[in-house]
Design a protein around this motif. Structure first.
Motif, PDB file in Angstrom:
ATOM      1  N   THR A 106       0.827  -1.217   0.000  1.00  0.00           N
ATOM      2  CA  THR A 106       0.000   0.000   0.000  1.00  0.00           C
ATOM      3  C   THR A 106       0.856   1.258   0.000  1.00  0.00           C
ATOM      4  O   THR A 106       0.377   2.332  -0.399  1.00  0.00           O
ATOM      5  N   THR A 107       2.101   1.163   0.427  1.00  0.00           N
ATOM      6  CA  THR A 107       2.958   2.355   0.475  1.00  0.00           C
ATOM      7  C   THR A 107       3.357   2.850  -0.916  1.00  0.00           C
ATOM      8  O   THR A 107       3.835   3.978  -1.053  1.00  0.00           O
ATOM      9  N   ILE A 108       3.176   2.003  -1.932  1.00  0.00           N
ATOM     10  CA  ILE A 108       3.526   2.424  -3.298  1.00  0.00           C
ATOM     11  C   ILE A 108       2.296   2.509  -4.200  1.00  0.00           C
ATOM     12  O   ILE A 108       2.432   2.661  -5.412  1.00  0.00           O
ATOM     13  N   MET A 109       1.103   2.419  -3.640  1.00  0.00           N
ATOM     14  CA  MET A 109      -0.109   2.488  -4.459  1.00  0.00           C
ATOM     15  C   MET A 109      -0.317   3.916  -4.965  1.00  0.00           C
ATOM     16  O   MET A 109       0.147   4.897  -4.359  1.00  0.00           O
ATOM     17  N   ARG A 110      -1.047   4.028  -6.061  1.00  0.00           N
ATOM     18  CA  ARG A 110      -1.313   5.335  -6.661  1.00  0.00           C
ATOM     19  C   ARG A 110      -2.789   5.546  -6.996  1.00  0.00           C
ATOM     20  O   ARG A 110      -3.216   6.686  -7.190  1.00  0.00           O
ATOM     21  N   THR A 111      -3.564   4.457  -7.099  1.00  0.00           N
ATOM     22  CA  THR A 111      -4.973   4.580  -7.474  1.00  0.00           C
ATOM     23  C   THR A 111      -5.866   3.888  -6.450  1.00  0.00           C
ATOM     24  O   THR A 111      -5.421   3.034  -5.686  1.00  0.00           O
ATOM     25  N   ASN A 112      -7.142   4.246  -6.499  1.00  0.00           N
ATOM     26  CA  ASN A 112      -8.094   3.706  -5.525  1.00  0.00           C
ATOM     27  C   ASN A 112      -8.298   2.212  -5.691  1.00  0.00           C
ATOM     28  O   ASN A 112      -8.489   1.490  -4.712  1.00  0.00           O
ATOM     29  N   TRP A 113      -8.249   1.712  -6.955  1.00  0.00           N
ATOM     30  CA  TRP A 113      -8.452   0.275  -7.149  1.00  0.00           C
ATOM     31  C   TRP A 113      -7.322  -0.528  -6.510  1.00  0.00           C
ATOM     32  O   TRP A 113      -7.523  -1.662  -6.069  1.00  0.00           O
ATOM     33  N   GLN A 114      -6.128   0.057  -6.444  1.00  0.00           N
ATOM     34  CA  GLN A 114      -5.021  -0.614  -5.769  1.00  0.00           C
ATOM     35  C   GLN A 114      -5.269  -0.717  -4.267  1.00  0.00           C
ATOM     36  O   GLN A 114      -4.931  -1.719  -3.632  1.00  0.00           O
ATOM     37  N   LEU A 115      -5.887   0.318  -3.688  1.00  0.00           N
ATOM     38  CA  LEU A 115      -6.268   0.254  -2.275  1.00  0.00           C
ATOM     39  C   LEU A 115      -7.259  -0.877  -2.035  1.00  0.00           C
ATOM     40  O   LEU A 115      -7.161  -1.613  -1.050  1.00  0.00           O
ATOM     41  N   VAL A 116      -8.206  -1.035  -2.969  1.00  0.00           N
ATOM     42  CA  VAL A 116      -9.204  -2.110  -2.844  1.00  0.00           C
ATOM     43  C   VAL A 116      -8.533  -3.477  -2.891  1.00  0.00           C
ATOM     44  O   VAL A 116      -8.824  -4.362  -2.081  1.00  0.00           O
ATOM     45  N   VAL A 117      -7.599  -3.660  -3.844  1.00  0.00           N
ATOM     46  CA  VAL A 117      -6.926  -4.953  -3.988  1.00  0.00           C
ATOM     47  C   VAL A 117      -6.015  -5.251  -2.800  1.00  0.00           C
ATOM     48  O   VAL A 117      -6.042  -6.356  -2.234  1.00  0.00           O
ATOM     49  N   LEU A 118      -5.219  -4.260  -2.407  1.00  0.00           N
ATOM     50  CA  LEU A 118      -4.215  -4.498  -1.358  1.00  0.00           C
ATOM     51  C   LEU A 118      -4.832  -4.515   0.024  1.00  0.00           C
ATOM     52  O   LEU A 118      -4.730  -5.504   0.761  1.00  0.00           O
ATOM     53  N   TRP A 119      -5.472  -3.408   0.404  1.00  0.00           N
ATOM     54  CA  TRP A 119      -6.034  -3.338   1.751  1.00  0.00           C
ATOM     55  C   TRP A 119      -7.351  -4.088   1.844  1.00  0.00           C
ATOM     56  O   TRP A 119      -7.648  -4.727   2.849  1.00  0.00           O
TER      57      TRP A 119
END
Length: 426
Positions: free
Chosen positions: A94-107
């Motif tokens: 999550t420290t290298i995410m850039r978009t909201n969909w990445q937050l959904v996948v990771l967190w």
């Protein structure tokens, strides 16, 4: 040393499980602290961030019954190690995410799956596998680890986020998980039989619970089939839906940003959640002790009723110059997850202790569905109305209704039905 006072390895297993649940609780406590920093850095609105949190909470619950089956098949230790590895990977990325969909996948997805494997189902499995005596009290202690996690992590993470940024808070949690993982690997045992022991308090082999070696997914689905045909299961699952909605989903996720809306700093708001954790520790351990001695339905009636009243009054408590929120934190903390020990006890009585991990896993799944609905719903209400008042009032009303409905649970009738259920035949 006499046999009476000899040390039993069950206590080591309990301690390792307790600390695992504490750290997992610390991970689950982070979303409430991250909402405002993520809004500021990425410009995402609160409902979008709340969606990722709701996915996390939903998967946290849904993975529970399958995790119980996996523990039966592959061993508790392997599943704990896998869960901790998944948590470390998810939160670090999550420290290298850039978009909201990445937050959904990771967190949402990765951390949701990992935390679901290191949750209440783990505690129920360990207690019912390793102990015969004091099960209610010990389940209360393990449940209280969530409170302990809040006490330890929330003020520290809120302060670290404020001073050093949210990424450093994530790195700190990942480091603690990295220390815990080898501890679990070297000290955790799957069952008393693996160590040539009987469960603590057992006087014969018959009192021990042997792990089931069937297909974990088949076991979980069969358990759900039994539950869906059971009126008592729907009552317990429905009550836990409301429990999750009113705790993890609403207060656990949105109290800190709600305080921020009223001019209360995040560190102080996190301190309120930590204060809840202190009194939750007292309330949940006390609830475990009471669940061995008092009618569990009466306990649940009291817990849900008092919780509902406190939530109905919460919108009037957001005054930075008063102590109303502190009073709410003490009162609500005593009740936060005190519902777990009596619900586990009722589940075990209805479906049998050898199946409690699977069946309670599905009850917890409904808990997290409620949490997911409330996490997203409260965020949506805040986005549309600019305040959380309606969310608090609606949750309070549901708690009061649940308090009355809990008396419809009937354990004696259900036990007779289950004796003829093919999925749960010995």
């Amino acid at each position: 040393m006499s046999k009476r006072f000899s040390f039993h390895y069950a206590w080591i297993v309990l301690i390792v499980t307790f600390f695992t649940l504490i750290v997992a609780a610390g991970v689950r406590s982070m979303p409430g602290i991250l909402i405002v920093p993520l809004e500021k850095e990425f410009g995402w609105d609160r409902s979008a961030i709340s969606f990722a949190i709701s996915v996390n909470l939903l998967l946290y619950g849904l993975v529970g019954p399958f995790a119980a089956g996996l523990m039966n098949r592959f061993g508790v230790k392997r599943i704990m190690v896998f869960a901790l590895g998944l948590l470390i990977s998810g939160i670090l990325l999550t420290t290298i995410m850039r978009t909201n969909w990445q937050l959904v996948v990771l967190w949402g997805v990765m951390v949701g799956f990992g935390s679901g494997m290191a949750a209440l189902v783990l505690g129920a499995t360990v207690v019912n596998r390793w102990f015969v005596s004091h099960r209610g009290l010990l389940m209360g202690i393990l449940t209280a680890s969530t409170a302990t996690g809040q006490i330890i992590f929330l003020p520290f993470l809120a302060s670290l986020t404020e001073q050093e940024g949210w990424r450093n808070a994530v790195y700190a949690v990942a480091s603690i998980l990295g220390i815990l993982l080898p501890t679990v690997f070297f000290l955790m045992k799957d069952s008393p039989k693996q160590s040539g022991l009987l469960p603590y308090g057992a006087k014969s082999e018959e009192e021990g619970i042997l792990p089931v070696s069937g297909n974990p997914f088949t076991e979980a689905i069969n358990a759900l089939k039994v539950g869906l045909r059971s009126r008592n299961f729907w009552l317990l699952a429905g009550s836990f839906f409301v429990c999750g909605a009113s705790t993890n989903g609403l207060v656990g996720t949105h109290l800190v940003p709600a305080c921020s809306d009223h001019g209360i700093p995040e560190v102080r708001a996190a301190g309120l959640l930590a204060l809840m954790g202190i009194f939750d520790l007292i309330g949940t351990v006390g609830s475990g002790w009471l669940s061995d001695r008092v009618n569990n339905k009466i306990l649940l009636f009291m817990y849900y009723g008092l919780r509902g009243i406190s939530l109905l009054l919460l919108p009037q408590a957001f005054d930075p110059e008063s102590n109303k929120l502190s009073i709410f934190a003490v009162f609500y903390g005593l009740d936060w997850i005190a519902t777990v020990p009596p619900t586990v006890a009722l589940t075990a009585k209805i479906f049998g202790r050898e199946k409690v991990g699977l069946m309670f896993g599905w009850v917890v799944a409904f808990h997290q569905i409620g949490a997911a609905v409330a996490a997203f719903g409260a965020g949506y209400i805040r986005t549309v109305q600019g305040e959380y008042d309606l969310a608090f009032i609606f949750a309070g009303a549901l708690c009061v209704i649940t308090a009355l409905g809990i008396f419809a649970v009937s354990t004696e009738k259900e036990e007779a039905k289950l004796s003829e259920t093919p999925e749960f035949a010995s």
